[in-house]
Design an enzyme around this catalytic site. Sequence first.
Site, short mmCIF file in Angstrom:
data_model
loop_
_atom_site.label_atom_id
_atom_site.label_comp_id
_atom_site.label_asym_id
_atom_site.label_seq_id
_atom_site.Cartn_x
_atom_site.Cartn_y
_atom_site.Cartn_z
N THR A 34 113.34 34.20 1.47
CA THR A 34 113.56 33.69 2.87
C THR A 34 112.56 32.50 3.40
OG1 THR A 34 111.56 35.20 3.78
CG2 THR A 34 114.02 36.20 3.40
N CYS A 42 103.08 44.04 7.79
CA CYS A 42 104.69 43.84 8.45
C CYS A 42 105.48 44.98 8.27
CB CYS A 42 105.18 42.56 7.64
SG CYS A 42 106.86 41.88 8.24
N ARG A 65 107.15 29.70 6.49
CA ARG A 65 107.01 29.83 7.85
C ARG A 65 106.56 31.07 8.20
NH1 ARG A 65 112.38 30.06 9.24
NH2 ARG A 65 113.20 30.30 7.36
N CYS A 70 106.20 40.24 12.29
CA CYS A 70 104.86 40.79 12.50
C CYS A 70 103.99 39.61 13.09
CB CYS A 70 104.54 41.07 10.82
SG CYS A 70 104.35 39.46 9.95
N TRP A 426 60.63 37.02 16.45
CA TRP A 426 61.85 38.11 16.97
C TRP A 426 62.75 37.61 17.99
CZ3 TRP A 426 63.85 40.23 21.23
CH2 TRP A 426 64.61 41.46 20.76
N TYR A 430 66.80 37.18 17.68
CA TYR A 430 67.76 38.12 18.47
C TYR A 430 68.58 37.11 19.12
CZ TYR A 430 69.03 41.10 22.46
OH TYR A 430 69.84 41.72 23.17
N ASP A 446 60.41 43.62 14.32
CA ASP A 446 60.91 44.67 15.17
C ASP A 446 60.32 45.87 14.81
OD1 ASP A 446 63.31 45.15 17.34
OD2 ASP A 446 62.86 46.79 16.24
#
Length: 517
Positions: A34, A42, A65, A70, A426, A430, A446
């Site tokens: 296809t 799918c 394509r 899906c 720290w 973060y 930490d």
Amino acid sequence: MPCPALPTHEACDQARRSRDPRFDGLFFTGVHSTRIYCRPVCPAPFAKRVTYFANAAAAEAAGYRPCLRCRPELSPSDGAWRRGDAAVARALKLIDQGALADAPLAALAERVGLGERQLRRVFVERLGVPPIGVHGTRRLLFAKQLLTETALPITEVAMAAGFGSLRRFNATFQEAYRMAPRDLRRQPGAATRSGGDTLALRLGYRPPYDFAAMLAFLRGRALPGVEAVDDTSYARVIAGSDGSPHGWLRVSEWPGGEHALKLELHAPLASRLLDIVQRLRRMFDLDADPHAIATTLSADPRLQPLLHKRPGLRLPSGWDGFEIAVRAVLGQQVSVAAARTLANRLAQRFGEPLPTPFRDGLEHLFPTPAALAEADLSTIGLTRARADTVRTVARALLDGRVDFRPERTLEDFAARWVALAGIGPWTAQYIAMRALGHPDAFPAEDLVLQKAVPGDGSRLTAKVLGARAEAWRPWRAYAVIHLWKEALATTAAASVPPGNTVSRIHARTGTREATTP
């Protein structure tokens, strides 16, 4: 030789035949008969002769394509290639932000420190397609989603997808998908479209995904007036390109058990749609690959049971980098609740109010760097030192000393932030975790982590903890989230009063940084 980004042929075969959602976005199946390519999930009958591709761009470059059943545009990105400090990862993040929409490939290559030919060669070797192919497929698939799920005029779809003209969009879409954009909307499999001033879009992810844990994290830090978080959704005010209040958004679970979140955009601007989607994908960590993360972290006996207990835990990021940086500074030496109070006062005092609230709890924007650069912050209860740091951060963003540019490596990003007065290692790490969503950010200073890793009441030094965490690369930030979550659960189980702060000694200046994870 197979592309390194592609799972083995046997793994692809097994995932396709079992329709395993954990592989969604990690490869695509090109059906020879296809000339259509599909997601691993799918529901179409299995084809015998297929070729596997590492990404949608490679499939389209080979002349396939996208499947209308899906819908490959709904699959999450391969997060392993968009995270971390490798040149490909940084270039992909820039492409996701539209770097090739109005600049040549040479400019992209320069931003990641490579030559143009070298960047093209690396992309072809790693992903099977050059950068311009990734960019082209990305905007066509986004346009396909908008055409299928919304009632936006085709002109606005073209603008949202980054096309400079409707004629160019129509020609490119027709050439790639062998149908005109208007014809796609006539397909019987098209989803129910939203109308009016509200758009609804799917944001796909790979399971497992603990959305409740994500909301709990965001709810504890939500800013009244700017954000609203309840048990089922997250909402916030969004600004237009000029920084003024424009609309609002809401994120919730997609109904029916689909592996996707539902994004509702109220009064959206077409020109900002792709940026909003990309921000939310980072904020909610929708492109993570839980299997790849768990494979690395589970090798550590301390982390293995935590990953088993919470397999869907993700890395919570934030909507805006400046907002996260200010929140990090406000959180030094105080609890999350106290930091939230200070941030709320700051937003109420210096954020732009909405003429009319969009809805309950959404009343103003978070302040801009320009609004805070010279602001008198003593009126909201900040100490002089903390107020100075907030103003320093605002000024540094305005003059370019620091930024949130995706081409920065973690080391470069942290070094720039630590160079600012009042910002320690720290805080810098973060900010990298929460503002960039960097998967390898790691605050070794930490105290919670230093105690949580041994788990026997002892405490590791930052140096020893850093050495232990080397084996967790490139996913150290996920280890942090799991260890913080476990520490909070243990604290709650022990009935320790909430709001206790965790202090750290700033390694460079000796000032104290403190926060509650």
